[in-house]
Design a protein around this motif. Structure first.
Motif, PDB file in Angstrom:
ATOM      1  N   GLY A  42      38.913  40.385 -18.725  1.00 35.59           N
ATOM      2  CA  GLY A  42      37.728  40.259 -19.697  1.00 35.59           C
ATOM      3  C   GLY A  42      38.667  39.567 -20.982  1.00 35.59           C
ATOM      4  N   LYS A  43      37.873  38.785 -21.467  1.00 42.93           N
ATOM      5  CA  LYS A  43      38.542  38.406 -22.682  1.00 42.93           C
ATOM      6  C   LYS A  43      37.292  37.680 -23.931  1.00 42.93           C
ATOM      7  N   GLU A  44      37.680  37.462 -24.830  1.00 43.60           N
ATOM      8  CA  GLU A  44      36.826  36.742 -25.821  1.00 43.60           C
ATOM      9  C   GLU A  44      37.660  35.510 -26.323  1.00 43.60           C
ATOM     10  N   TYR A  45      36.898  34.324 -26.488  1.00 36.55           N
ATOM     11  CA  TYR A  45      37.557  33.027 -26.811  1.00 36.55           C
ATOM     12  C   TYR A  45      36.633  32.412 -27.809  1.00 36.55           C
ATOM     13  N   THR A  46      37.225  31.875 -28.944  1.00 40.99           N
ATOM     14  CA  THR A  46      36.564  31.153 -29.662  1.00 40.99           C
ATOM     15  C   THR A  46      37.276  29.747 -29.979  1.00 40.99           C
ATOM     16  N   GLU A  47      36.550  28.691 -30.244  1.00 37.71           N
ATOM     17  CA  GLU A  47      37.267  27.352 -30.520  1.00 37.71           C
ATOM     18  C   GLU A  47      35.987  26.602 -31.150  1.00 37.71           C
ATOM     19  N   TRP A  48      36.360  25.933 -32.057  1.00 41.87           N
ATOM     20  CA  TRP A  48      35.497  24.559 -32.745  1.00 41.87           C
ATOM     21  C   TRP A  48      36.559  23.533 -33.320  1.00 41.87           C
ATOM     22  N   GLY A  60      41.008  30.973 -31.122  1.00 37.48           N
ATOM     23  CA  GLY A  60      41.561  32.221 -30.742  1.00 37.48           C
ATOM     24  C   GLY A  60      41.203  32.830 -29.366  1.00 37.48           C
ATOM     25  N   THR A  61      42.018  33.684 -29.109  1.00 39.08           N
ATOM     26  CA  THR A  61      42.009  34.227 -27.865  1.00 39.08           C
ATOM     27  C   THR A  61      42.583  35.894 -27.715  1.00 39.08           C
ATOM     28  N   HIS A  62      41.807  36.520 -27.054  1.00 37.25           N
ATOM     29  CA  HIS A  62      42.134  37.999 -26.945  1.00 37.25           C
ATOM     30  C   HIS A  62      41.526  38.610 -25.782  1.00 37.25           C
ATOM     31  N   ILE A 107      32.444  35.808 -24.764  1.00 35.99           N
ATOM     32  CA  ILE A 107      32.898  37.013 -24.226  1.00 35.99           C
ATOM     33  C   ILE A 107      32.608  37.106 -22.679  1.00 35.99           C
ATOM     34  N   ARG A 108      33.575  36.978 -21.871  1.00 31.77           N
ATOM     35  CA  ARG A 108      33.533  36.775 -20.335  1.00 31.77           C
ATOM     36  C   ARG A 108      34.330  37.631 -19.612  1.00 31.77           C
ATOM     37  N   TYR A 109      33.890  38.162 -18.386  1.00 27.95           N
ATOM     38  CA  TYR A 109      34.539  38.949 -17.623  1.00 27.95           C
ATOM     39  C   TYR A 109      34.656  38.231 -16.159  1.00 27.95           C
ATOM     40  N   SER A 110      35.698  38.180 -15.560  1.00 26.63           N
ATOM     41  CA  SER A 110      35.790  37.355 -14.205  1.00 26.63           C
ATOM     42  C   SER A 110      36.691  38.125 -13.117  1.00 26.63           C
ATOM     43  N   ILE A 111      36.630  37.655 -12.130  1.00 23.77           N
ATOM     44  CA  ILE A 111      37.195  38.086 -11.043  1.00 23.77           C
ATOM     45  C   ILE A 111      37.714  36.748 -10.272  1.00 23.77           C
ATOM     46  N   LYS A 112      39.009  36.479 -10.044  1.00 26.86           N
ATOM     47  CA  LYS A 112      39.752  35.335  -9.612  1.00 26.86           C
ATOM     48  C   LYS A 112      40.739  35.739  -8.433  1.00 26.86           C
ATOM     49  N   LEU A 263      37.580  38.935 -32.361  1.00 27.39           N
ATOM     50  CA  LEU A 263      37.350  37.304 -32.530  1.00 27.39           C
ATOM     51  C   LEU A 263      35.890  37.057 -33.069  1.00 27.39           C
ATOM     52  N   ILE A 264      34.935  37.929 -32.383  1.00 27.25           N
ATOM     53  CA  ILE A 264      33.513  37.596 -32.525  1.00 27.25           C
ATOM     54  C   ILE A 264      32.849  39.019 -33.127  1.00 27.25           C
ATOM     55  N   GLU A 265      32.006  38.622 -34.121  1.00 28.61           N
ATOM     56  CA  GLU A 265      31.373  39.860 -34.665  1.00 28.61           C
ATOM     57  C   GLU A 265      29.784  39.561 -34.957  1.00 28.61           C
ATOM     58  N   SER A 266      29.160  40.572 -35.011  1.00 32.61           N
ATOM     59  CA  SER A 266      27.724  40.560 -35.413  1.00 32.61           C
ATOM     60  C   SER A 266      27.276  41.432 -36.643  1.00 32.61           C
ATOM     61  N   ILE A 267      26.594  40.776 -37.432  1.00 27.96           N
ATOM     62  CA  ILE A 267      26.158  41.275 -38.770  1.00 27.96           C
ATOM     63  C   ILE A 267      24.873  41.198 -39.112  1.00 27.96           C
TER      64      ILE A 267
END
Length: 352
Positions: A42-48, A60-62, A107-112, A263-267
């Motif tokens: 599971g990870k969070e990823y940001t990009e622009w 950003g990757t975590h 924010i995604r969770y995966s099985i590979k 890397l991602i937050e809600s306010i």
């Protein structure tokens, strides 16, 4: 060679769930392999993309967790023709954010699952999982339950020409933490010492999703969304008015739990917008930042709680873009478990 990941769990999925599934391989001819592996992560990823010519791409990757299991390793390094099924289990960590996607990240969770073939393309398959995570407000700081007072002021005017006297707002709420469906009670006083009228006031609850980057440097992008609002009468020039405003948080509001995110937050903010007369710009005031959660009570009863987040609210969440910069297209979420597969508005999916 054809491979497929099959998840046996019925959606929705929650932190702490024991995932069970199978990885199947259809082998047409004898093939040299190192091993057959299955991975859950599971990870969070940001990009622009930055603005301007030759602007960098911010990313950003975590990872929240990474687990890998070797399902099969042949002694002679060869797998013979046939159909093979390899069962697997993974225990999700007990504390995870909710699955989430928006134009600046996900924010995604995966099985590979994949077959490791030396010096060749590895046959692989991936299934994305939707995880719903409850935010229990009892886990938040006790200070959020104390009354909160705010005072803010703004000047009327236009094009950098302003009145000499401000419009002042004083407001009070009895706490700063709420659950979905709860009513926020606001006591507010507006003092207009200017020479112009405040035509009307809009009291609203605003949610802001913020994305942070790590490389090439820290940067931010955000998206604002009005969740609920109430319009009330304004205040004339040199006037003063007191208001009691009740603002109800929607019962069906999807509240992604992002407590564990970096890397991602809600306010969530309580704001007031004052519409003014003439050519004056609108005035904006901030009452307070608040927290919104799903439940208030022991977690043992969460599964039967009516305030538990509705699965239908978590269908590959897309937030309409209202601010920030445009985001590049991305590829489609694949074989989603727990939410409908659709064209998400998140960044390009990771290729691993």
């Amino acid at each position: 060679m054809k491979v497929k990941v099959i998840v046996d769990n019925a959606p929705p999925l929650y932190p702490g769930t024991l995932l069970r599934g199978r990885f199947t391989c259809t082998v047409d001819s004898s093939t040299q392999i190192r091993a057959i592996k299955i991975r859950c992560y599971g990870k969070e990823y940001t990009e622009w993309r930055g603005s301007g010519k030759n602007a960098p791409t911010f990313v950003g990757t975590h990872y929240f967790f990474q687990m890998e299991t070797k399902l099969f390793e042949p002694e002679d390094g060869v797998i013979n023709p046939g159909f093979y099924t390899y069962p697997f289990t993974f225990l999700l960590p007990p504390s995870l954010p909710s699955t989430f996607e928006f134009p600046y990240g996900y924010i995604r969770y995966s099985i590979k699952g994949f077959v490791d073939i030396p010096l060749a393309f590895d046959p692989k398959d991936r299934v994305d999982l939707a995880v719903i995570s409850v935010l229990d407000i009892n886990t938040l700081p006790e200070s959020l339950r104390l009354p909160c007072q705010a005072k803010d002021e703004s000047m009327m005017g236009c094009c950098w020409v302003y009145n000499t006297e401000p419009v002042t707002m004083e407001a009070q709420i009895n706490k700063r933490v709420f659950v979905i469906g709860e009513t926020i009670r606001i006591n507010m006083e507006i003092n207009n010492t200017s020479n112009d009228n405040v035509e009307q006031l809009v009291v609203k609850l605003v949610r802001c999703f913020v994305a942070h980057s790590e490389n090439p440097r820290h940067d931010m992008r955000y998206i604002n969304e009005d969740l609920t609002s109430k319009t009330i009468t304004g205040v004339g020039a040199h006037g003063q008015q007191t208001y009691d405003v009740n603002l109800q948080i929607p019962h069906d509001l999807a509240v992604p739990n992002m407590v564990e995110c970096q890397l991602i937050e809600s306010i969530y903010r309580l704001e007031v917008t004052a519409s003014t007369s003439g050519l004056n710009r609108d005035l904006n005031f901030v009452i307070a930042e608040i927290k919104v959660g799903h439940i208030e009570g022991p977690l043992e009863s969460v599964a039967s709680s009516s305030s538990y987040p509705n699965q239908s609210s978590y269908t590959s969440t897309y937030i309409p873009q209202t601010s920030g910069y445009p985001y590049p297209p991305n590829e489609k979420s694949k074989n989603a478990i727990g939410f409908e597969a659709r064209d998400p508005s998140a960044p390009p999916a990771y290729n691993e």
